[in-house]
Design an enzyme around this catalytic site. Structure first.
Site, PDB file in Angstrom:
ATOM      1  N   ASP A 241      27.887 -31.915  20.481  1.00 42.55           N
ATOM      2  CA  ASP A 241      28.779 -31.752  21.627  1.00 42.55           C
ATOM      3  C   ASP A 241      29.294 -33.057  22.214  1.00 42.55           C
ATOM      4  OD1 ASP A 241      26.165 -32.268  22.350  1.00 42.55           O
ATOM      5  OD2 ASP A 241      26.137 -30.913  24.057  1.00 42.55           O
ATOM      6  N   GLU A 345      20.417 -19.575  26.187  1.00 40.91           N
ATOM      7  CA  GLU A 345      20.525 -20.797  25.404  1.00 40.91           C
ATOM      8  C   GLU A 345      21.310 -20.563  24.114  1.00 40.91           C
ATOM      9  OE1 GLU A 345      19.375 -25.019  25.114  1.00 40.91           O
ATOM     10  OE2 GLU A 345      19.931 -23.530  26.621  1.00 40.91           O
ATOM     11  N   GLU A 364      26.899 -27.018  32.105  1.00 42.14           N
ATOM     12  CA  GLU A 364      28.159 -27.096  31.351  1.00 42.14           C
ATOM     13  C   GLU A 364      29.222 -26.111  31.839  1.00 42.14           C
ATOM     14  OE1 GLU A 364      25.316 -29.446  29.253  1.00 42.14           O
ATOM     15  OE2 GLU A 364      25.148 -27.375  29.969  1.00 42.14           O
TER      16      GLU A 364
END
Length: 525
Positions: A241, A345, A364
């Site tokens: 990421d 998750e 996020e």
């Protein structure tokens, strides 16, 4: 809602200081501190992050500033200077120490030395760049990770006293090796010492040279000695990421055309090989966009899950200017949040159920919500933020802090409050509702690191003369003893952030389109 977000931060921070400091984290259920697991060195879930250096206090410094808490910011800085040392027999992950500790020290130092003082008078009488020197000391202790590797990519872990452990693995993730450039680059430019930026850039270039010739994609795990891909999965989540994030943010900060070229190439490959769903998001019709995990060499789907870290990507798309796709992708993650009151998750998009059910208070989705609101000013994103805030209050609040959700369906809790809850999740929620925050009204432009720390977009970090240092003929100093003596600051390091014109506001569809899109996606899940 702004005051509720402030109260959430204060409840977690005050209880950390009351029950946990000087340890690294707060256990919010039992109301006590947590440090490294010295009895079990293989417990990487704990030991990669906790270095016995008051992690949560350091990570929260610039959140105190953003919230305008001048007295506590000054007190916290003094506590860090007076009580924290990195001369510890602690083995930590280079990536985590960089983004959580190094990044926060640099951000707090810049806030202290900013002549304009946008958050109130944060200056401390007698401050002599101690946070910058601490950042330098930590970075020097991380440098051994870059030595004795054939590729230039760092070992994943380093002991702060002894260097690379003799039993260290040669395998590291792409994000861990390639997401150090923002913090290392800022440190180099503040010190006037190119070493730190040079090793970080060398690692990025090494990874970039290993991408697939057929797809342009990178894998998620690489051998730092052979350059062979150990993990061939390519995606937007864990292991990859922040690599993409830092290509663009490094360009914004440093103005290096090569960083922008790499980002654009990577983004093109992502769109060509990872994206599934409709080609357009107009009117909220059709299937939602989805970025899947594929084999880096042939683009074939490897599994049917996404992870919660991928929710950062709409925010990155905002920075790129791909607003329409950011809106649609954000709506997909918000639909999952609406269903569970949290993001699992891992979520299996084929089975439409969680694969891994815990939620460690990750930021996020909040980050992307904040950035989309800043880009669009659509009140829908205030609604999203309110929904997230109320969910956290309802399900994650514990006796003396906020706890990880062990299971998003059952809402059972785990006794851990990770430092990023205060440094990112609370910060982005507060900023979302604080329209008059200096970040939004001063005209100065800031960038958030991957840990949510503030760095100004400043001409002193884009100096052309500095970029000439990175020609092949001029290698930086690499002697750790000489580096340890370096305590210089770049010229004009206390100059205030430059002013930029008011950011462009995007004209987007009416709120009804957003709500229809969300309703549709919730129905699909």
């Amino acid at each position: 809602m702004r005051e509720m977000a402030r109260g959430m931060f204060s409840f977690g921070y005050d209880n950390y200081m009351r029950y946990a400091f000087p340890e690294d984290e707060l256990n919010p259920i039992l109301c006590r501190g947590r440090g490294p697991d010295t009895g079990n060195p293989s417990n990487l879930n704990i030991n990669d992050v906790l270095g016995n250096y008051s992690l949560t206090l350091i990570d929260a410094l610039d959140t105190l500033a953003v919230m305008g808490n001048v007295s506590e910011f000054q007190r916290a800085v003094r506590l860090v200077i007076d009580t924290v040392t990195f001369d510890k027999d602690s083995t930590v992950q280079v990536f985590e120490a960089t983004i959580r500790i190094l990044g926060s020290l640099l951000s707090a130092h810049i806030i202290l030395t900013d002549a304009r003082q946008p958050f109130g008078n944060m200056t401390i009488n007698g401050y002599d760049d101690e946070l910058l020197h601490m950042a330098h000391d930590l970075a020097v202790r991380l440098l051994p990770a870059f030595e004795n590797t054939r590729t230039g990519m760092p070992y994943p872990r380093v002991n702060l006293q002894k260097g690379v452990p003799p039993d260290s693995l040669n395998e590291t993730c792409t994000a861990g090796a390639g997401s150090l450039l923002v913090e290392f680059g800022i440190l180099s430019r503040l010190l006037g010492d190119s070493t730190f930026e040079w090793v970080a850039r060398r690692a990025v270039q090494a990874l970039w040279g290993l991408r697939s010739n057929s797809t342009g994609l990178l894998g998620n795990v690489v051998d730092i000695q052979t350059g062979q891909w150990v993990g061939k999965q390519s995606g937007l989540g864990a292991g990859l990421d922040s690599f993409f994030e830092y290509l663009l943010k490094s360009y914004i900060l440093f103005g290096e055309d090569g960083d922008l070229h790499m980002f654009n190439e990577a983004y093109r490959s992502i769109q060509n090989h990872l994206r599934r769903g409709r080609a357009s998001c107009n009117e909220g019709e059709g299937d939602p966009p989805l970025y899947v995990n594929v084999n880096m060499f042939n683009g074939q789907i490897m599994n049917t899950w996404i992870d919660s870290l991928q929710a950062f990507f709409p925010g990155l798309q905002v920075l790129k200017g791909d607003i329409e796709d950011a809106i649609c992708l954000h709506a997909f993650y918000y639909a999952i949040w609406k269903r569970y009151g949290a993001l699992p998750e891992r979520y299996n998009w084929q089975l439409q159920a969680p694969d891994v059910s815990f939620y460690p208070l990750r930021p996020e989705l909040v980050e992307s919500t904040y950035l989309l609101y800043q880009a669009t000013k659509n009140p829908f994103y205030l609604h999203v933020g309110m929904d997230i805030l109320l969910s956290l209050e309802k399900h994650a609040r514990a006796e003396c802090g906020y706890a990880t959700l062990h299971h998003v369906e059952h809402k059972s809790q785990e006794d851990r409050m990770e430092s990023f809850f205060l440094s990112e999740t609370c910060k982005y929620l507060f900023l979302l509702f604080d329209e008059e925050n200096p970040l939004h009204v001063t005209g100065s432009k800031y960038l958030f690191t991957t840990e949510g720390h503030l760095i100004p977009v400043d001409p002193r970090f884009r100096n052309k003369a500095w970029r000439d240092i990175f020609t092949p003929e001029r290698k930086p100093e690499s002697d750790p003893e000489k580096l340890a003596q370096t305590k210089l600051r770049a010229a004009n390091s206390s100059s205030n952030c430059y002013r930029v014109p008011e950011e462009r506001r995007y004209s987007l569809p009416l709120k009804s389109v957003y709500m229809r899109q969300i309703d549709q996606m919730v129905g699909l899940l």
